[in-house]
Write a protein that holds these residues in place. Structure first.
Motif, PDB file in Angstrom:
ATOM      1  N   LEU A 166      32.730  23.071  18.366  1.00 47.85           N
ATOM      2  CA  LEU A 166      32.107  24.388  18.498  1.00 47.85           C
ATOM      3  C   LEU A 166      32.141  24.854  19.951  1.00 47.85           C
ATOM      4  N   THR A 167      31.935  26.135  20.165  1.00 47.95           N
ATOM      5  CA  THR A 167      31.783  26.627  21.527  1.00 47.95           C
ATOM      6  C   THR A 167      30.505  26.014  22.103  1.00 47.95           C
ATOM      7  N   PRO A 168      30.370  25.937  23.430  1.00 46.52           N
ATOM      8  CA  PRO A 168      29.168  25.342  24.017  1.00 46.52           C
ATOM      9  C   PRO A 168      27.865  25.989  23.541  1.00 46.52           C
ATOM     10  N   ILE A 169      27.846  27.321  23.483  1.00 48.33           N
ATOM     11  CA  ILE A 169      26.619  28.000  23.055  1.00 48.33           C
ATOM     12  C   ILE A 169      26.327  27.713  21.589  1.00 48.33           C
ATOM     13  N   GLU A 170      27.345  27.788  20.737  1.00 49.96           N
ATOM     14  CA  GLU A 170      27.139  27.504  19.317  1.00 49.96           C
ATOM     15  C   GLU A 170      26.769  26.035  19.108  1.00 49.96           C
ATOM     16  N   GLY A 171      27.361  25.145  19.906  1.00 48.45           N
ATOM     17  CA  GLY A 171      27.041  23.725  19.799  1.00 48.45           C
ATOM     18  C   GLY A 171      25.595  23.456  20.163  1.00 48.45           C
ATOM     19  N   LEU A 172      25.108  24.086  21.226  1.00 51.67           N
ATOM     20  CA  LEU A 172      23.715  23.914  21.636  1.00 51.67           C
ATOM     21  C   LEU A 172      22.773  24.467  20.571  1.00 51.67           C
ATOM     22  N   LYS A 173      23.122  25.624  20.037  1.00 51.90           N
ATOM     23  CA  LYS A 173      22.310  26.219  18.976  1.00 51.90           C
ATOM     24  C   LYS A 173      22.256  25.297  17.760  1.00 51.90           C
ATOM     25  N   ARG A 174      23.385  24.742  17.371  1.00 53.41           N
ATOM     26  CA  ARG A 174      23.437  23.841  16.209  1.00 53.41           C
ATOM     27  C   ARG A 174      22.582  22.590  16.439  1.00 53.41           C
ATOM     28  N   LEU A 175      22.633  22.055  17.653  1.00 57.11           N
ATOM     29  CA  LEU A 175      21.858  20.860  17.968  1.00 57.11           C
ATOM     30  C   LEU A 175      20.359  21.124  17.891  1.00 57.11           C
TER      31      LEU A 175
ATOM     32  N   PRO B  15      23.962  26.159  36.354  1.00 55.16           N
ATOM     33  CA  PRO B  15      24.223  24.908  37.059  1.00 55.16           C
ATOM     34  C   PRO B  15      22.918  24.219  37.463  1.00 55.16           C
ATOM     35  N   GLY B  16      23.018  22.917  37.757  1.00 54.44           N
ATOM     36  CA  GLY B  16      21.875  22.179  38.304  1.00 54.44           C
ATOM     37  C   GLY B  16      20.897  21.652  37.285  1.00 54.44           C
ATOM     38  N   LEU B  17      21.229  21.711  35.994  1.00 53.98           N
ATOM     39  CA  LEU B  17      20.333  21.179  34.963  1.00 53.98           C
ATOM     40  C   LEU B  17      20.676  19.721  34.665  1.00 53.98           C
ATOM     41  N   ASP B  18      19.684  18.986  34.215  1.00 50.01           N
ATOM     42  CA  ASP B  18      19.836  17.566  33.878  1.00 50.01           C
ATOM     43  C   ASP B  18      19.920  17.431  32.357  1.00 50.01           C
ATOM     44  N   PRO B  19      21.008  16.854  31.817  1.00 50.62           N
ATOM     45  CA  PRO B  19      21.118  16.692  30.364  1.00 50.62           C
ATOM     46  C   PRO B  19      19.926  15.967  29.735  1.00 50.62           C
ATOM     47  N   LEU B  20      19.361  14.992  30.458  1.00 49.27           N
ATOM     48  CA  LEU B  20      18.193  14.287  29.930  1.00 49.27           C
ATOM     49  C   LEU B  20      17.000  15.231  29.814  1.00 49.27           C
ATOM     50  N   GLU B  21      16.849  16.121  30.786  1.00 51.72           N
ATOM     51  CA  GLU B  21      15.747  17.083  30.727  1.00 51.72           C
ATOM     52  C   GLU B  21      15.977  18.142  29.649  1.00 51.72           C
ATOM     53  N   ILE B  22      17.231  18.486  29.396  1.00 53.06           N
ATOM     54  CA  ILE B  22      17.531  19.390  28.273  1.00 53.06           C
ATOM     55  C   ILE B  22      17.097  18.725  26.968  1.00 53.06           C
ATOM     56  N   HIS B  23      17.425  17.444  26.836  1.00 49.52           N
ATOM     57  CA  HIS B  23      17.003  16.684  25.648  1.00 49.52           C
ATOM     58  C   HIS B  23      15.484  16.669  25.542  1.00 49.52           C
ATOM     59  N   TRP B  24      14.802  16.488  26.669  1.00 46.81           N
ATOM     60  CA  TRP B  24      13.334  16.484  26.704  1.00 46.81           C
ATOM     61  C   TRP B  24      12.782  17.803  26.171  1.00 46.81           C
ATOM     62  N   GLN B  25      13.327  18.919  26.655  1.00 46.96           N
ATOM     63  CA  GLN B  25      12.821  20.230  26.253  1.00 46.96           C
ATOM     64  C   GLN B  25      13.038  20.485  24.760  1.00 46.96           C
TER      65      GLN B  25
ATOM     66  N   VAL C 241      15.181  27.920  19.210  1.00 43.67           N
ATOM     67  CA  VAL C 241      16.587  28.081  19.606  1.00 43.67           C
ATOM     68  C   VAL C 241      16.697  29.062  20.767  1.00 43.67           C
ATOM     69  N   GLU C 242      16.001  30.192  20.670  1.00 40.37           N
ATOM     70  CA  GLU C 242      16.085  31.207  21.720  1.00 40.37           C
ATOM     71  C   GLU C 242      15.551  30.677  23.050  1.00 40.37           C
ATOM     72  N   MET C 243      14.445  29.927  23.011  1.00 43.52           N
ATOM     73  CA  MET C 243      13.866  29.405  24.250  1.00 43.52           C
ATOM     74  C   MET C 243      14.810  28.432  24.942  1.00 43.52           C
ATOM     75  N   VAL C 244      15.448  27.564  24.152  1.00 42.93           N
ATOM     76  CA  VAL C 244      16.376  26.598  24.745  1.00 42.93           C
ATOM     77  C   VAL C 244      17.607  27.311  25.293  1.00 42.93           C
ATOM     78  N   LEU C 245      18.132  28.266  24.538  1.00 47.34           N
ATOM     79  CA  LEU C 245      19.305  29.008  25.019  1.00 47.34           C
ATOM     80  C   LEU C 245      18.997  29.752  26.316  1.00 47.34           C
TER      81      LEU C 245
ATOM     82  N   LYS D 272      23.383  31.126  30.931  1.00 48.50           N
ATOM     83  CA  LYS D 272      23.259  32.230  31.881  1.00 48.50           C
ATOM     84  C   LYS D 272      22.897  33.513  31.125  1.00 48.50           C
ATOM     85  N   ALA D 273      22.069  34.341  31.744  1.00 46.24           N
ATOM     86  CA  ALA D 273      21.602  35.563  31.094  1.00 46.24           C
ATOM     87  C   ALA D 273      22.756  36.455  30.675  1.00 46.24           C
ATOM     88  N   GLU D 274      23.762  36.588  31.547  1.00 49.64           N
ATOM     89  CA  GLU D 274      24.884  37.461  31.210  1.00 49.64           C
ATOM     90  C   GLU D 274      25.711  36.942  30.049  1.00 49.64           C
TER      91      GLU D 274
END
Length: 227
Positions: free
Chosen positions: A95-104, A165-175, A212-216, A221-223
């Motif tokens: 999937l695209t990165p955005i769609e993949g994150l949404k699916r997860l 940029p500058g985000l930690d994958p572990l912290e993304i998992h946490w959120q 989903v919206e909060m994580v995205l 990026k906003a744009e």
């Protein structure tokens, strides 16, 4: 445990069906035990009660798991394995990165909602300060793969200029975990305190969309969200 291994094996041979399907028997014990631990905690769960609800016996439980602590750890490992197996089946790489994150995020929200025993067992393990997790040779590896999946997704999003940029994958998992976990762990108290059924189907659908919206909005990026 007073019975020897040979005595237990003799008991197993006398029990129809157990000898033919040892893995099925073991899994049945874990499933029932998970429900008992989730309901009563480690100290409150009783081997007698677990044995009565399975197609097994106390002696067989001790044979497979050693003691109650061993059974609890196996149930905990099974719960984590189940969620990680579900994540592995998502095919996020396709999937695209955005769609993949949404699916997860959607998967995590729905899985936790449908597996309340998992959430309760994690809460119980936190009461024990994670000491049983430290004994496991399995759970650590399972969670390494979960973070690796998010890292791959995040790096693809960075390379395509979609993710901040500058985000930690572990912290993304946490959120993601925090939002989806709270939906189960505090649903009853929120429903009582605010006189609204947070477990209702329409509310769950709304909360899933919001999660989903909060994580995205945190990762993307906003744009890129407006494109």
């Amino acid at each position: 445990m007073s019975e020897s291994g040979s005595e237990v094996r003799k008991a197993a041979r006398k029990a129809p069906g157990r000898q033919q399907d040892p893995e099925g028997t073991r899994q049945n014990i874990i499933e029932v035990a998970s429900q008992e631990f989730a309901l009563n905690g480690l100290s409150g769960a009783r081997i007698d009660e677990i044995a009565a609800k399975t197609r097994s016996s106390k002696r067989m439980i001790y044979y497979y798991f050693g003691d109650k602590d061993g059974l609890y750890l196996s149930a905990l490992e099974s719960a984590y394995a189940q969620v990680r197996e579900g994540e592995a089946e998502l095919d996020i790489a396709g999937l695209t990165p955005i769609e993949g994150l949404k699916r997860l995020v959607e998967f995590t929200f729905v899985h936790h909602h449908q597996h309340e025993d998992f959430i309760r067992m994690v809460m119980i393990e936190n009461i024990h300060h994670g000491q049983y997790l430290e004994r496991s040779s399995v759970i650590g590896d399972l969670n390494v793969t979960a973070i690796a999946q998010i890292r791959d997704l995040y790096e693809r999003g960075l390379a395509e200029g979609l993710f901040r940029p500058g985000l930690d994958p572990l912290e993304i998992h946490w959120q993601i975990s925090a939002l989806c976990f709270f939906n189960v762990s505090n649903r009853a108290t929120f429903s009582r305190l605010f006189a609204r059924d947070f477990g209702a189907a329409d509310m769950q659908e709304r909360l899933k969309r919001n999660t989903v919206e909060m994580v995205l909005r945190y990762v993307v990026k906003a744009e890129a969200l407006t494109e």
